[in-house]
Design an enzyme around this catalytic site. Sequence first.
Site, short mmCIF file in Angstrom:
data_model
loop_
_atom_site.label_atom_id
_atom_site.label_comp_id
_atom_site.label_asym_id
_atom_site.label_seq_id
_atom_site.Cartn_x
_atom_site.Cartn_y
_atom_site.Cartn_z
N ASP A 152 85.55 46.93 17.62
CA ASP A 152 85.84 46.37 18.94
C ASP A 152 85.56 47.39 20.05
OD1 ASP A 152 86.74 44.33 20.60
OD2 ASP A 152 88.58 43.98 19.46
N GLU A 185 81.37 43.88 21.13
CA GLU A 185 81.35 44.54 22.44
C GLU A 185 81.27 43.50 23.54
OE1 GLU A 185 78.44 45.91 25.48
OE2 GLU A 185 78.40 44.33 23.97
N TRP A 186 81.37 42.22 23.15
CA TRP A 186 81.51 41.08 24.07
C TRP A 186 80.28 40.84 24.95
CZ3 TRP A 186 85.82 44.62 26.00
CH2 TRP A 186 86.78 44.80 25.01
N GLY A 187 79.16 41.46 24.60
CA GLY A 187 77.93 41.21 25.36
C GLY A 187 77.83 41.97 26.66
N ASN A 189 77.09 45.05 27.38
CA ASN A 189 75.95 45.96 27.50
C ASN A 189 74.74 45.43 26.74
OD1 ASN A 189 77.14 48.58 28.86
ND2 ASN A 189 78.65 47.86 27.36
N ASP A 207 86.19 36.50 24.19
CA ASP A 207 86.81 35.79 23.07
C ASP A 207 86.74 34.28 23.23
OD1 ASP A 207 87.39 38.31 22.34
OD2 ASP A 207 89.56 38.06 22.24
C1 GLA Z 1 89.28 41.56 21.04
C2 GLA Z 1 88.25 40.86 20.13
C3 GLA Z 1 88.96 39.75 19.38
C4 GLA Z 1 90.09 40.33 18.54
C5 GLA Z 1 91.06 41.09 19.43
C6 GLA Z 1 92.08 41.87 18.64
O1 GLA Z 1 89.75 40.71 22.04
O2 GLA Z 1 87.20 40.36 20.89
O3 GLA Z 1 88.03 39.06 18.54
O4 GLA Z 1 89.53 41.19 17.57
O5 GLA Z 1 90.37 42.03 20.26
O6 GLA Z 1 92.96 42.58 19.44
#
Ligand code: GLA
Length: 391
Positions: A152, A185-187, A189, A207
Amino acid sequence: MLVFGLTFMASLASAQAAPPQPPRQSNGLALTPPMGWNSWNKFGCDINESVIRAAADAMVSSGMKDAGYQYVIIDDCWHGERDSNGDIQADPKRFPSGITALADYIHGKGLKFGIYSDAGRKTCAGRPGSRGFEYQDARQYAAWGVDYLKYDWCSTGSQDAKSSYETMSDALRASGRPIVFSICEWGKNQPWLWGETIGNLWRMSGDIYDGWESRDGHYNGMTNILDMQVGLESYAGPGHWNDPDMLEVGNGGMSFEEYKSHFSLWAVLAAPLIAGNDLAHMSKETKSILLNKEVIAVDQDALGIQASRLVKNGDDEVWVKPLQGGGRALGLFNRSKQTHKIGVSWEALGYPATLELRVRDLWSHKDLPRTHGSFAADVPPHGVVMIRVEA
Ligand code: GLA
C-alpha cells in the site's frame, strides 16, 4: 606524455562509472489475472486467524478453488510490533497460532497465501509499514511461506513511488521465493507507465465503494472505476494487470443484476478477480456469480488482452475483449434504468459481415443461433448481456 595523460584520465573515468544495469525483467508470475479472496472489503480491521481459516475452508467447499480462485490474502491489521531485531510480528491476540501455522493451513488446502504491507512507515490503518525494513520484511514473508504481497501507499510523504516499489520488488526477488507483487498506489503516479517489470498488478483508482456509482462522498462506485479503465487497455498483459480493485459481489450494496455487471465487466477487463465478501456465508445468488466458469474463462484467457469500450452511446456500451483463437467476449452493458436493446455489427468487431459466427450466452449458458452480420439483445436495467462469439 599528453597521450598518456588522456589515456590515464579516460581509464579513471571508466573505472568510476557505474556498471550498466541490465534492464529489469518481470518476475514471470501472474500470467493470467490473479484470483483469490482478500479480507478488506468485508472485514476491514476486524480480522483474526479464524476469519482467515474460514475463508480458506469456504474457498474449497464452495467450489471456488475448483473454479480457479487461489490466493487467500490477509489485508491490513494483521500486524503486531517489530521485535528487538526489527522483525515484524503478527498481532499475538488475533493470530495466536502465528503466521507460519496459518500459511501451512492454507497451503495444506492446495491454496496460496497472501499478506499486506505498505511502502511508508505506517500502513493505512496505522500498523508498522515496511519503509526501511523492505529486505528484512521480504525475508520474513518468504520464511512464512507468503505467495502474494499487496503493498500500500499510506504514510509515504515525499517518497518516490516508482523507486519505493522497485525496492520492495528487488527485496521480494532477493528472498528467493516467487511472490506475486500487487502495487496498491491508487493510480496517483500512473503506475501503468512503470509497473510492468516491477509488479504484477497495480491499482489505478482509490478504494472501490460497494455501490453502482459515487454517492455521499464515496467516489469510486463500480461504474466510476470502470470509466477510469478507458485508455489503460494497452498497459495490461500477461504478468502485469490494471487492477480496478477487489470485488464487492455479495457485500450487499448493489443488486443481483448490478453485481452480475460488476463481475462481467471485471472479467472483460482481465482484472484480478479477488473476492471481497464473506465466503463462509454466501447466498445462492452470490455463488452463481462468483462461480460462473464461463465468465471466469474470459477473464483468464491466455492472450491477456483487456477489453476496450467499442461503443459508448449514452447509457449503452459495448466492451470487447479479443480471445485466444480469434473469438471475442462481448459485454453489452446498459447503464440506464430501462431495458435497452444493444447491438454490435461483425464489421465493428473486425469480422467480415458475411461470416457466420457461433454465439454463446455466458450467463444463460446457452448456445444462441449461429448468426452473421450483427448481434443485438435486450439488456436489463443496470445489466450486462455477456456473449462469446467465434467462427
Ligand atoms: C488502502 C487500500 C485498501 C486497503 C486499506 C487497508 O485504503 O487501498 O485496499 O488495503 O488501505 O487499510
